[in-house]
Each structure stands twice: as C-alpha cells, then as structure tokens.
Write a protein that holds these residues in place. Structure first.
Motif, mmCIF file in Angstrom:
data_model
loop_
_atom_site.group_PDB
_atom_site.id
_atom_site.type_symbol
_atom_site.label_atom_id
_atom_site.label_comp_id
_atom_site.label_asym_id
_atom_site.label_seq_id
_atom_site.Cartn_x
_atom_site.Cartn_y
_atom_site.Cartn_z
ATOM 1 N N ASN A 50 0.859 -1.180 0.000
ATOM 2 C CA ASN A 50 0.000 0.000 0.000
ATOM 3 C C ASN A 50 0.898 1.234 0.000
ATOM 4 O OD1 ASN A 50 -2.030 1.861 0.252
ATOM 5 N ND2 ASN A 50 -2.595 1.306 2.334
ATOM 6 N N GLN A 51 1.580 1.466 -1.107
ATOM 7 C CA GLN A 51 2.575 2.532 -1.171
ATOM 8 C C GLN A 51 2.000 3.925 -0.981
ATOM 9 O OE1 GLN A 51 4.965 1.921 -4.673
ATOM 10 N NE2 GLN A 51 5.706 -0.040 -3.928
ATOM 11 N N GLY A 52 0.711 4.100 -1.186
ATOM 12 C CA GLY A 52 0.072 5.392 -0.964
ATOM 13 C C GLY A 52 -0.520 5.523 0.418
ATOM 14 N N GLY A 53 -0.372 4.487 1.228
ATOM 15 C CA GLY A 53 -0.947 4.481 2.566
ATOM 16 C C GLY A 53 -0.074 5.220 3.570
ATOM 17 N N PRO A 54 -0.439 5.103 4.841
ATOM 18 C CA PRO A 54 0.280 5.834 5.890
ATOM 19 C C PRO A 54 1.718 5.345 6.059
ATOM 20 C CG PRO A 54 -1.276 4.286 6.852
ATOM 21 C CD PRO A 54 -1.505 4.272 5.368
ATOM 22 N N VAL A 55 2.547 6.250 6.537
ATOM 23 C CA VAL A 55 3.955 5.959 6.819
ATOM 24 C C VAL A 55 4.206 6.305 8.277
ATOM 25 C CG1 VAL A 55 6.333 6.582 6.272
ATOM 26 C CG2 VAL A 55 4.626 6.490 4.454
ATOM 27 N N LEU A 56 4.850 5.415 8.982
ATOM 28 C CA LEU A 56 5.261 5.680 10.353
ATOM 29 C C LEU A 56 6.692 6.197 10.326
ATOM 30 C CD1 LEU A 56 3.927 2.416 12.024
ATOM 31 C CD2 LEU A 56 2.818 4.656 11.970
ATOM 32 N N ILE A 57 6.962 7.299 11.038
ATOM 33 C CA ILE A 57 8.299 7.880 11.092
ATOM 34 C C ILE A 57 8.811 7.772 12.525
ATOM 35 C CG2 ILE A 57 9.683 9.966 10.744
ATOM 36 C CD1 ILE A 57 8.499 9.006 8.153
ATOM 37 N N PHE A 58 10.012 7.222 12.678
ATOM 38 C CA PHE A 58 10.617 7.029 13.986
ATOM 39 C C PHE A 58 11.912 7.814 14.094
ATOM 40 C CE2 PHE A 58 8.175 3.214 13.069
ATOM 41 C CZ PHE A 58 7.429 3.070 14.233
ATOM 42 N N THR A 59 12.172 8.345 15.282
ATOM 43 C CA THR A 59 13.468 8.966 15.552
ATOM 44 C C THR A 59 14.497 7.857 15.712
ATOM 45 O OG1 THR A 59 13.209 8.910 17.949
ATOM 46 C CG2 THR A 59 12.349 10.873 16.792
ATOM 47 N N PRO A 60 15.780 8.191 15.656
ATOM 48 C CA PRO A 60 16.795 7.152 15.860
ATOM 49 C C PRO A 60 16.635 6.428 17.201
ATOM 50 C CG PRO A 60 17.819 9.111 14.946
ATOM 51 C CD PRO A 60 16.398 9.473 15.274
ATOM 52 N N GLY A 61 16.327 7.151 18.263
ATOM 53 C CA GLY A 61 16.141 6.529 19.571
ATOM 54 C C GLY A 61 14.944 5.600 19.607
ATOM 55 N N TRP A 106 13.643 4.022 17.016
ATOM 56 C CA TRP A 106 13.960 2.862 16.177
ATOM 57 C C TRP A 106 14.863 1.897 16.931
ATOM 58 C CZ3 TRP A 106 11.784 0.474 12.474
ATOM 59 C CH2 TRP A 106 12.477 -0.457 11.707
ATOM 60 N N ASP A 107 15.875 2.432 17.605
ATOM 61 C CA ASP A 107 16.777 1.580 18.388
ATOM 62 C C ASP A 107 16.018 0.850 19.499
ATOM 63 O OD1 ASP A 107 18.921 2.327 16.820
ATOM 64 O OD2 ASP A 107 19.691 3.802 18.256
ATOM 65 N N ALA A 108 15.088 1.545 20.156
ATOM 66 C CA ALA A 108 14.291 0.915 21.214
ATOM 67 C C ALA A 108 13.414 -0.197 20.632
ATOM 68 C CB ALA A 108 13.433 1.955 21.928
ATOM 69 N N PHE A 109 12.824 0.036 19.472
ATOM 70 C CA PHE A 109 12.006 -0.994 18.819
ATOM 71 C C PHE A 109 12.848 -2.214 18.478
ATOM 72 C CE2 PHE A 109 10.797 -2.885 14.731
ATOM 73 C CZ PHE A 109 9.621 -3.506 15.123
ATOM 74 N N LEU A 110 13.999 -1.993 17.845
ATOM 75 C CA LEU A 110 14.860 -3.122 17.475
ATOM 76 C C LEU A 110 15.323 -3.893 18.709
ATOM 77 C CD1 LEU A 110 17.089 -1.680 14.613
ATOM 78 C CD2 LEU A 110 15.082 -3.159 14.425
ATOM 79 N N GLY A 111 15.667 -3.172 19.767
ATOM 80 C CA GLY A 111 16.071 -3.828 21.004
ATOM 81 C C GLY A 111 14.955 -4.670 21.582
ATOM 82 N N GLY A 112 13.736 -4.143 21.574
ATOM 83 C CA GLY A 112 12.585 -4.900 22.065
ATOM 84 C C GLY A 112 12.315 -6.127 21.227
ATOM 85 N N ALA A 113 12.458 -5.998 19.909
ATOM 86 C CA ALA A 113 12.244 -7.155 19.027
ATOM 87 C C ALA A 113 13.289 -8.231 19.292
ATOM 88 C CB ALA A 113 12.282 -6.713 17.568
#
Length: 52
Positions: free
Chosen positions: A24-35, A37-44
């Motif tokens: 869905n290239q025209g759909g919504p985009v989530l934008i994350f700060t570096p911090g 994104w790092d927290a998300f990756l760490g949690g995953a």
C-alpha cells in the motif's frame, strides 16, 4: 517471506526511519526517531513483542 505481509523500511535524513506496508505505497507511513527505532529493534531482539 512470501506470506503477503510486507514491510518496507527507509532510512531518511537526520537518522529518521520510515516504515510502511509495501503493498500500500500510498498508505500511511510511520516515522521514527533514531532513539525510537533503536528501542524498537532492542525490544524485538529481546522478544518483547512475542505473544504469550
């Protein structure tokens, strides 16, 4: 993975990270700060998002 669940990640200026549904290239985009994104990756990596 061929299962129809496709996520696209783009690394933007200033370290921002954009995530969207690639089907869905025209759909919504989530934008994350570096911090964020790092927290998300760490949690995953730590299994924080696994179902009980």
């Amino acid at each position: 993975g061929g299962n129809g669940q496709c996520v696209e990640v783009a690394f933007l200026d200033a370290g921002l990270v954009a995530v969207r549904d690639s089907k869905n290239q025209g759909g919504p985009v989530l934008i994350f700060t570096p911090g964020e994104w790092d927290a998300f990756l760490g949690g995953a990596k730590d299994g924080e998002f696994e179902r009980p």
